[in-house]
Design a protein around this motif. Structure first.
Motif, PDB file in Angstrom:
ATOM      1  N   LEU A 202       0.835  -1.193   0.000  1.00  0.00           N
ATOM      2  CA  LEU A 202       0.000   0.000   0.000  1.00  0.00           C
ATOM      3  C   LEU A 202       0.873   1.247   0.000  1.00  0.00           C
ATOM      4  O   LEU A 202       1.992   1.230   0.503  1.00  0.00           O
ATOM      5  CB  LEU A 202      -0.922   0.005   1.222  1.00  0.00           C
ATOM      6  CG  LEU A 202      -1.937  -1.140   1.283  1.00  0.00           C
ATOM      7  CD1 LEU A 202      -2.715  -1.114   2.603  1.00  0.00           C
ATOM      8  CD2 LEU A 202      -2.907  -1.086   0.099  1.00  0.00           C
ATOM      9  N   THR A 203       0.353   2.304  -0.583  1.00  0.00           N
ATOM     10  CA  THR A 203       1.099   3.560  -0.654  1.00  0.00           C
ATOM     11  C   THR A 203       0.406   4.630   0.174  1.00  0.00           C
ATOM     12  O   THR A 203      -0.787   4.531   0.485  1.00  0.00           O
ATOM     13  CB  THR A 203       1.231   4.041  -2.104  1.00  0.00           C
ATOM     14  OG1 THR A 203      -0.082   4.195  -2.677  1.00  0.00           O
ATOM     15  CG2 THR A 203       2.013   3.042  -2.940  1.00  0.00           C
ATOM     16  N   SER A 204       1.174   5.675   0.517  1.00  0.00           N
ATOM     17  CA  SER A 204       0.620   6.738   1.359  1.00  0.00           C
ATOM     18  C   SER A 204       1.046   8.124   0.894  1.00  0.00           C
ATOM     19  O   SER A 204       0.974   9.078   1.652  1.00  0.00           O
ATOM     20  CB  SER A 204       1.061   6.535   2.819  1.00  0.00           C
ATOM     21  OG  SER A 204       2.480   6.553   2.912  1.00  0.00           O
ATOM     22  N   ALA A 205       1.530   8.236  -0.347  1.00  0.00           N
ATOM     23  CA  ALA A 205       1.929   9.541  -0.859  1.00  0.00           C
ATOM     24  C   ALA A 205       0.707  10.439  -0.969  1.00  0.00           C
ATOM     25  O   ALA A 205      -0.359  10.003  -1.420  1.00  0.00           O
ATOM     26  CB  ALA A 205       2.597   9.382  -2.221  1.00  0.00           C
ATOM     27  N   PRO A 206       0.788  11.708  -0.569  1.00  0.00           N
ATOM     28  CA  PRO A 206      -0.350  12.625  -0.665  1.00  0.00           C
ATOM     29  C   PRO A 206      -0.824  12.772  -2.107  1.00  0.00           C
ATOM     30  O   PRO A 206      -0.029  12.660  -3.047  1.00  0.00           O
ATOM     31  CB  PRO A 206       0.220  13.947  -0.137  1.00  0.00           C
ATOM     32  CG  PRO A 206       1.401  13.556   0.688  1.00  0.00           C
ATOM     33  CD  PRO A 206       1.975  12.343   0.028  1.00  0.00           C
ATOM     34  N   HIS A 245       9.630   3.449   1.432  1.00  0.00           N
ATOM     35  CA  HIS A 245       9.729   4.856   1.048  1.00  0.00           C
ATOM     36  C   HIS A 245       8.391   5.393   0.548  1.00  0.00           C
ATOM     37  O   HIS A 245       8.113   6.587   0.654  1.00  0.00           O
ATOM     38  CB  HIS A 245      10.792   5.034  -0.045  1.00  0.00           C
ATOM     39  CG  HIS A 245      12.196   5.059   0.483  1.00  0.00           C
ATOM     40  ND1 HIS A 245      12.975   3.925   0.562  1.00  0.00           N
ATOM     41  CD2 HIS A 245      12.941   6.074   0.980  1.00  0.00           C
ATOM     42  CE1 HIS A 245      14.157   4.242   1.081  1.00  0.00           C
ATOM     43  NE2 HIS A 245      14.161   5.532   1.340  1.00  0.00           N
ATOM     44  N   ARG A 246       7.571   4.498   0.011  1.00  0.00           N
ATOM     45  CA  ARG A 246       6.290   4.925  -0.573  1.00  0.00           C
ATOM     46  C   ARG A 246       5.085   4.604   0.286  1.00  0.00           C
ATOM     47  O   ARG A 246       3.986   5.077   0.010  1.00  0.00           O
ATOM     48  CB  ARG A 246       6.119   4.287  -1.957  1.00  0.00           C
ATOM     49  CG  ARG A 246       7.087   4.827  -2.998  1.00  0.00           C
ATOM     50  CD  ARG A 246       7.043   4.019  -4.289  1.00  0.00           C
ATOM     51  NE  ARG A 246       5.689   3.788  -4.777  1.00  0.00           N
ATOM     52  CZ  ARG A 246       5.004   4.646  -5.512  1.00  0.00           C
ATOM     53  NH1 ARG A 246       5.518   5.834  -5.818  1.00  0.00           N
ATOM     54  NH2 ARG A 246       3.793   4.341  -5.940  1.00  0.00           N
ATOM     55  N   GLY A 247       5.270   3.764   1.314  1.00  0.00           N
ATOM     56  CA  GLY A 247       4.119   3.389   2.130  1.00  0.00           C
ATOM     57  C   GLY A 247       4.419   2.216   3.032  1.00  0.00           C
ATOM     58  O   GLY A 247       5.291   2.299   3.896  1.00  0.00           O
ATOM     59  N   TYR A 248       3.726   1.074   2.782  1.00  0.00           N
ATOM     60  CA  TYR A 248       3.774  -0.033   3.726  1.00  0.00           C
ATOM     61  C   TYR A 248       3.742  -1.365   2.990  1.00  0.00           C
ATOM     62  O   TYR A 248       3.068  -1.528   1.971  1.00  0.00           O
ATOM     63  CB  TYR A 248       2.576   0.042   4.685  1.00  0.00           C
ATOM     64  CG  TYR A 248       2.232   1.454   5.078  1.00  0.00           C
ATOM     65  CD1 TYR A 248       2.988   2.141   6.041  1.00  0.00           C
ATOM     66  CD2 TYR A 248       1.189   2.132   4.460  1.00  0.00           C
ATOM     67  CE1 TYR A 248       2.704   3.449   6.376  1.00  0.00           C
ATOM     68  CE2 TYR A 248       0.885   3.445   4.798  1.00  0.00           C
ATOM     69  CZ  TYR A 248       1.650   4.104   5.750  1.00  0.00           C
ATOM     70  OH  TYR A 248       1.363   5.409   6.072  1.00  0.00           O
ATOM     71  N   SER A 249       4.451  -2.348   3.549  1.00  0.00           N
ATOM     72  CA  SER A 249       4.475  -3.683   2.964  1.00  0.00           C
ATOM     73  C   SER A 249       4.601  -4.701   4.092  1.00  0.00           C
ATOM     74  O   SER A 249       4.369  -4.391   5.257  1.00  0.00           O
ATOM     75  CB  SER A 249       5.620  -3.799   1.954  1.00  0.00           C
ATOM     76  OG  SER A 249       5.511  -5.000   1.215  1.00  0.00           O
ATOM     77  N   GLY A 250       4.963  -5.931   3.727  1.00  0.00           N
ATOM     78  CA  GLY A 250       5.022  -7.018   4.699  1.00  0.00           C
ATOM     79  C   GLY A 250       3.744  -7.844   4.658  1.00  0.00           C
ATOM     80  O   GLY A 250       2.696  -7.364   4.202  1.00  0.00           O
ATOM     81  N   PRO A 251       3.776  -9.096   5.119  1.00  0.00           N
ATOM     82  CA  PRO A 251       2.603  -9.972   5.061  1.00  0.00           C
ATOM     83  C   PRO A 251       1.343  -9.389   5.674  1.00  0.00           C
ATOM     84  O   PRO A 251       0.244  -9.577   5.141  1.00  0.00           O
ATOM     85  CB  PRO A 251       3.069 -11.217   5.832  1.00  0.00           C
ATOM     86  CG  PRO A 251       4.548 -11.218   5.652  1.00  0.00           C
ATOM     87  CD  PRO A 251       4.967  -9.784   5.649  1.00  0.00           C
ATOM     88  N   SER A 252       1.459  -8.692   6.807  1.00  0.00           N
ATOM     89  CA  SER A 252       0.248  -8.146   7.441  1.00  0.00           C
ATOM     90  C   SER A 252      -0.443  -7.136   6.541  1.00  0.00           C
ATOM     91  O   SER A 252      -1.679  -7.054   6.510  1.00  0.00           O
ATOM     92  CB  SER A 252       0.600  -7.497   8.788  1.00  0.00           C
ATOM     93  OG  SER A 252       1.454  -6.382   8.607  1.00  0.00           O
TER      94      SER A 252
END
Length: 418
Positions: A202-206, A245-252
């Motif tokens: 998932l990403t979180s850039a404005p 750098h762009r958001g979130y990753s990992g299995p969860s």
């Protein structure tokens, strides 16, 4: 046209996980099988999966963890056609690929930790069974023809009594997934559940551009529990969470990404909440009420990485030098929320390029659950990622590929020649 004394001719399009297994079981069932693959050696997703290790199967299966807009009963019947224990025996006893359980994740990997061993064993078994494998060959057309199907390539055309579509969806396009099978299924009359990237970061850039709000935490990882809107009961077991750098990753994150993506597609808020530790809100409230020497920051840093602890305090507007005995009621309340129900800002996802699988696809109600033959186009069998179902991280999607590939291959081989 085939005559009654001839072998059934089956063309399998796509030499991925489902395609290799479909070709193998069709050949072992007595069919003449041609396996057509656009890449040079097939199985590219197998080879790159699991960081080059290939998570062949899960250690155990919960059918309720699959995501599909189709009937859970039909999904369960398809999964039940080749139980986990039998699949494991196939790899170990039949293909000679010994599997080892990774206790901390519950995943089954090749004992060699080489994903290529899985692909090579499947290809070797297909060769031994007499499958004609045509690599570096792209299918350019698929048409119903008198007595079967006409499969066209750039250099020739093949007549087949039955065709197995095993081309994958749209995820990881550099492995050869270009949506051919989805388009082909739609052309013969299938409806498609809307497709979307699933199991993707998932990403979180404005929206207006600029850095992601948590770019300073890039590289921080920890086990975390994630909840999404509508989730009931306790938060799921903690799984790996990684700030990028762009958001979130990992299995969860990957396991809930489809909820966020579908919400965005529907124009709804992409709400995701994170519980950073095993302590829930009441446990953190009690921990932060403990008086005595020590700082709030020191308390947090015993449970989460320092950079995250400091960021959570900043988010809750609690000074880093705040002593635990000086923590105000409002500060404690804000901090408990940040620790146990942190609202993760999500603006999008990394798309098909980094998605593990494709969500949506051919509804399960449009294929025969006993053979995976199309209910719209007799003689066409559909399997793997083309079908509207996917599971969580942890070998579930290979389990689905192996099971549906076998079912389609057997179904295609046993179809009476036309």
């Amino acid at each position: 046209m085939s005559d009654r004394g001839a072998k059934q001719t089956v063309c399998v399009i796509g030499a991925g996980a489902a395609g290799f297994v479909a070709a193998l079981f069709a050949a072992r069932a007595g069919a003449r099988v041609v396996l057509i693959e656009k890449t040079k050696s097939g199985g590219k997703k197998i080879v790159v999966s699991g960081g080059g290790r290939c998570n062949v199967l899960p250690g155990e299966v919960d059918a309720g963890r699959f995501v599909s807009a189709s009937s859970p009963r039909v999904l369960g019947r398809i999964l039940g056609s080749w139980p986990l224990a039998e699949q494991r025996a196939f790899f170990e006893d039949d293909l000679g690929v010994r599997l080892a359980l990774e206790p901390e994740t519950g995943k089954l990997f090749p004992a060699s930790n080489r994903a290529s061993d899985v692909r090579d064993a499947l290809a070797a078994a297909c060769d031994a069974a007499g499958v004609e494998m045509r690599f570096a060959t792209a299918v350019t057309g698929l048409h119903a023809a008198p007595g079967g199907w006409r499969v066209e390539t750039a250099t020739d055309a093949l007549h087949a009594d039955a065709v197995v579509l095993a081309t994958g969806g749209l995820s990881v396009p550099n492995t050869g997934s270009d949506g051919f099978g989805l388009r082909a299924a739609e052309r013969v009359g299938h409806t498609l559940a809307p497709t979307y990237p699933a199991l993707t970061p998932l990403t979180s850039a404005p929206d207006g551009g600029g850095p992601a709000p948590h770019v300073g935490l890039s590289g921080v990882s920890l086990p975390a529990r994630i909840r999404t809107p509508g989730a009931r009961g306790p938060a799921p077991a903690p799984r790996g969470f990684l700030f990028t750098h762009r958001g979130y990753s990992g299995p969860s994150v990957l396991d809930v990404s489809h909820v966020s993506t579908l919400a965005r597609m529907a124009g709804r808020e992409q709400a995701v909440e994170v519980q950073w530790t095993d302590l829930d809100a009441s446990a953190w409230d009690a921990a932060l009420r403990v008086t005595g020497a020590g700082s709030v920051a020191a308390t947090l840093r015993t449970h989460v990485p320092t950079r995250l602890a400091d960021a959570l305090m900043d988010h809750a507007n609690v000074p880093l030098d705040r002593a635990r005995a000086e923590l105000t009621k409002d500060e404690r309340r804000r901090l408990v929320t940040a620790l146990a129900a942190f609202p993760l800002p999500v603006t999008g996802d990394e798309g098909y390029k980094k998605a593990e699988v494709t969500g949506g696809g051919v509804p399960l109600g449009e294929v025969d659950p006993g053979t995976l033959e199309s209910r719209r186009a007799p003689g066409l069998f559909i399997c793997g990622e083309l079908l509207d179902a996917f599971g969580p991280i942890g070998g579930y999607n290979f389990l689905w590929a192996w099971a549906t590939g076998r079912l389609a291959g057997l179904g295609a081989a046993k179809l009476n020649p036309r």
